[in-house]
Structure formats: C-alpha cells, structure tokens
Design an enzyme around this catalytic site. Structure first.
Site, PDB file in Angstrom:
ATOM      1  N   HIS A   2      -9.748   1.464   0.762  1.00 20.53           N
ATOM      2  CA  HIS A   2      -9.625   0.236   1.549  1.00 20.53           C
ATOM      3  C   HIS A   2     -10.744   0.093   2.578  1.00 20.53           C
ATOM      4  O   HIS A   2     -10.506  -0.331   3.717  1.00 20.53           O
ATOM      5  CB  HIS A   2      -8.256   0.209   2.225  1.00 20.53           C
ATOM      6  CG  HIS A   2      -7.723  -1.152   2.506  1.00 20.53           C
ATOM      7  ND1 HIS A   2      -8.337  -2.031   3.374  1.00 20.53           N
ATOM      8  CD2 HIS A   2      -6.640  -1.802   2.016  1.00 20.53           C
ATOM      9  CE1 HIS A   2      -7.631  -3.142   3.416  1.00 20.53           C
ATOM     10  NE2 HIS A   2      -6.606  -3.040   2.598  1.00 20.53           N
ATOM     11  N   GLU A  38     -11.280  -3.975  -3.118  1.00 16.75           N
ATOM     12  CA  GLU A  38     -10.243  -3.005  -3.465  1.00 16.75           C
ATOM     13  C   GLU A  38     -10.010  -3.047  -4.972  1.00 16.75           C
ATOM     14  O   GLU A  38      -9.338  -3.954  -5.469  1.00 16.75           O
ATOM     15  CB  GLU A  38      -8.944  -3.339  -2.736  1.00 16.75           C
ATOM     16  CG  GLU A  38      -9.051  -3.313  -1.225  1.00 16.75           C
ATOM     17  CD  GLU A  38      -7.902  -4.068  -0.564  1.00 16.75           C
ATOM     18  OE1 GLU A  38      -6.744  -3.666  -0.724  1.00 16.75           O
ATOM     19  OE2 GLU A  38      -8.166  -5.083   0.107  1.00 16.75           O
ATOM     20  N   HIS A  74       0.815  -1.225   0.000  1.00 15.68           N
ATOM     21  CA  HIS A  74       0.000   0.000   0.000  1.00 15.68           C
ATOM     22  C   HIS A  74       0.851   1.280   0.000  1.00 15.68           C
ATOM     23  O   HIS A  74       0.565   2.226   0.732  1.00 15.68           O
ATOM     24  CB  HIS A  74      -0.980  -0.012   1.172  1.00 15.68           C
ATOM     25  CG  HIS A  74      -1.986  -1.134   1.098  1.00 15.68           C
ATOM     26  ND1 HIS A  74      -2.469  -1.626  -0.085  1.00 15.68           N
ATOM     27  CD2 HIS A  74      -2.596  -1.861   2.080  1.00 15.68           C
ATOM     28  CE1 HIS A  74      -3.337  -2.598   0.150  1.00 15.68           C
ATOM     29  NE2 HIS A  74      -3.426  -2.772   1.448  1.00 15.68           N
TER      30      HIS A  74
HETATM   31  C1  G6D Z   1      -4.692  -5.636   1.906  1.00 15.79           C
HETATM   32  O1  G6D Z   1      -4.100  -7.615   0.685  1.00 15.79           O
HETATM   33  C2  G6D Z   1      -3.839  -6.827   1.819  1.00 15.79           C
HETATM   34  C3  G6D Z   1      -3.852  -7.588   3.090  1.00 15.79           C
HETATM   35  O2  G6D Z   1      -2.965  -8.680   3.008  1.00 15.79           O
HETATM   36  C4  G6D Z   1      -3.452  -6.671   4.214  1.00 15.79           C
HETATM   37  O3  G6D Z   1      -3.382  -7.351   5.408  1.00 15.79           O
HETATM   38  C5  G6D Z   1      -4.441  -5.521   4.286  1.00 15.79           C
HETATM   39  O4  G6D Z   1      -4.469  -4.855   3.078  1.00 15.79           O
HETATM   40  C6  G6D Z   1      -4.129  -4.544   5.388  1.00 15.79           C
HETATM   41  O5  G6D Z   1      -5.935  -5.778   1.481  1.00 15.79           O
END
Ligand code: G6D
Length: 351
Positions: A178, A317, A104
C-alpha cells in the site's frame, strides 16, 4: 548492499528493525519489519535524491496510522462486503473495520504484524525476505497460513515484491503493498499534475461504500480511462458519480494482460512527473490494480516535516478485485489447502 538498524520497540517488548537495501545505481529502499512497510524509496536524482513514497519518521506514527502507508496488506487487500463470504458451503464472518465492511484484512491485518527478516542476498541486487504466520481464524479467516514477502532491488532499478503463501485449509488470499507514490518527492505537494497510464479497458464500479456492484464496465468515456497517459487532475475534474462515491480515484482497474495461468509480471502501466523528470513503470501478475489518490488526507504530519494533504500520493495496489469472494465471475482469490501461492509486483524507476 543491505544495512540494518533498530527502529523502535513495541509495548510488548518486540523490536522493530529497519533494513536499507541499496543497488549499484544508488537506488535504495528502507523496509520495516513492522508490516513489511516500505518506509522510504530514494532515487538518485540531481542535485538531491528524491524520496518517492510517503511515510512517517517514528514507530508511534506507524502504529497510529489508519491509511496503511507503505504496508504489506492482507489477508485480503481491499474490501469484503459486510465481512461475509462462503467457501466450500461454510459461511465466514471476518472482521468489519470500515463502514461495516472488512478493509485490508481487518483491524489486525498483516500490517500490524512484526515480520521475521532474512537477508537473501547482500549483493548488487539486494534481497530481503519477510515471513509471518497467521493462525486459523485470524480476523475470522480460515486456515493457518504461512506468508513470505521478498523485496528485491534489481539491477534494472525495479523494486520487486514477491508474495509466497501456503495455507493448511482452503481459504481466500489477496496480498498487496500500500505505498503512496509521489514522483515529485514525498514532501512536494499534490500528484494531481502528474500523469498515469494503465493497460486496463475495464473497471469495477462500486456502490457508495466502495463495494463492487459486480459489473465489469468499460472505461470508455469515464474518468477511469488511462489507456493513454492522463494527467490525474483531468480525470478528477470529470463529472462522474463514481468519483463522488470514492471522493476521487479509489477504484479497481481490470488489467487487460492478466490471465489466470500467468505467473510472471506483465506491464500494467506507469506514472510520470514532469517536475522531477521521473517515470515509474508498474508490472504485476495480479488481475486488478486499485488506483487510490489519498483522497482523505488532510493536514497529516509525515516524514521530515512534510504535511500530507489530499492527492499527495497515488497508490498502485495490485490485487484480486475487491470483494471477489462474493463475485464468482471475478478471477478467483481462492487458495486451496497446501497449494503454493505466488504473485509478483514490480515498480521500476526510469532515471
Ligand atoms: C484503500 O481503497 C482503499 C481506500 O478506500 C482506503 O481509504 C485506503 O486503502 C486506506 O486503498
């Protein structure tokens, strides 16, 4: 209608505001200027409104959050293997903040920024723009980039999130939101009995660290076949190595309707909850959708006394596939210098 209130103050003195957008049907969303976080999504059910996204009550909890609840994520949503990629024959090393990979956008991604808010429309279709600039080299990524995310609550009860960006150098860019959805209500336990569907015939299998192997595999006879509406628990109950790797659903589905020329949102899938009677349709212009069932939550205090456990929410997402900069056969996440980036994702509530 849009109202605005003070949410908190950061240690450096910066203030964080919360804007509430309400449409003519009484659907409303609360958006923080910190990380553009979608903090609340209130749907006018009877006898009481249902808040369908997970979140926190205080700024301190958001600052400590490692799970990106409701946040705008970037520069690169999901993972880049070892934080390494090459672009125009130059090698880049970006921040590695999870299991030796970049997750991220690195430790100080877009979710850590206070965005500049501007009310675009205060009508029955309220619209709020959030803007930020990330300097060349931020978290290791090339190019000064200006980013604008526009949240609009439409008359059709769609929460539309549009992403605009421009960089002064060639770079990679993959923004998402998210939010963890729970159509029974954020404090109403697991989503395991809820159903999801996705118009996706393929997915990207990963190694044990959630990095794509490069294969674009058929979903046939796997837990990732959501072409028919499927109870999440039924998918989780299947015996499959990929579920062990992800500790549940944490995978990118390849959306069938995507084409590189596509600018408008197309129908990608839905979520439905028998208990509340709510349904949510998801539309996007992006090629992939990470379905993540909050696998690591355990006794996590949330809004209004809620305690979040594993599978209490599901994320949709929208994204370029994970680790695209290292897989030339995935739809490209490259953003050319001075080109206008645009993508859109919409979450429609069917009352
Ligand atoms: C995301 O794909 C990832 C996950 O593995 C992670 O733990 C999360 O963000 C915080 O969706």
């Amino acid at each position: 209608m849009i109202t605005n209130k003070h949410f908190g103050t950061l240690a450096n003195g910066q203030t964080v505001e919360e804007h509430t957008l309400t449409n003519q049907h009484g659907v409303s969303v609360d958006i923080l200027t910190l990380g553009g976080i979608l903090r609340r999504f209130l749907v006018p059910t009877k006898p009481k409104a249902t808040d369908i996204v997970l979140g926190f009550d205080t700024l301190e909890e958001y600052l400590a959050d490692q799970s990106y609840l409701g946040a705008l994520v970037g520069r690169y949503a999901n993972r880049i293997a070892h934080g390494k990629f090459s672009l125009n024959n130059a090698d880049y090393q970006v921040d590695v903040n999870q299991a030796g990979n970049c997750l991220h956008g690195g430790a100080n991604g877009f979710n850590a920024y206070v965005w500049q808010a501007t009310v675009l429309s205060d009508s029955n279709e309220p619209s709020l723009a959030l803007e930020m600039s990330s300097p060349d080299g931020d978290q290791g990524f090339p190019g000064n980039i200006n980013v604008k995310a526009v949240y609009t609550l439409t008359k059709q009860n769609r929460l539309k999130i549009e992403y605009f960006a421009k960089s002064d150098q060639d770079t990679v860019f993959n923004p998402t939101n998210h939010a963890y959805f729970n159509l029974a209500g954020q404090h109403h336990g697991s989503v395991a009995n809820q159903k999801i569907s996705l118009e996706a015939s393929h997915y990207t299998p990963t190694n044990a660290n959630a990095i794509p192997t490069g294969e674009i595999a058929s979903v046939e006879n796997t837990p990732f076949d959501f072409r028919q509406s499927t109870i999440i628990a039924d998918a989780l109950a299947l015996n499959h190595q990929q579920l062990e790797y992800g500790n549940g659903l944490d995978h990118n589905l390849c959306l069938d309707k995507f084409t590189a020329a596509q600018k408008d949102a197309f129908y990608a899938g839905n979520a439905a909850c028998q208990q509340s009677g709510l349904e949510m349709k998801v539309y996007t212009s992006m090629p992939g959708m990470q379905i993540f069932t909050a696998n690591h939550f355990a006794d996590m205090p949330g809004k209004e006394g809620a305690i979040y456990q594993a599978h209490q929410g599901v994320c949709f997402e929208s994204q370029f596939y994970p680790d695209t900069p290292n897989h030339t056969h995935f739809p490209s996440a490259e953003l050319k210098a001075n080109a206008e980036f645009y993508s859109v994702t919409e979450y429609e509530i069917i009352l």
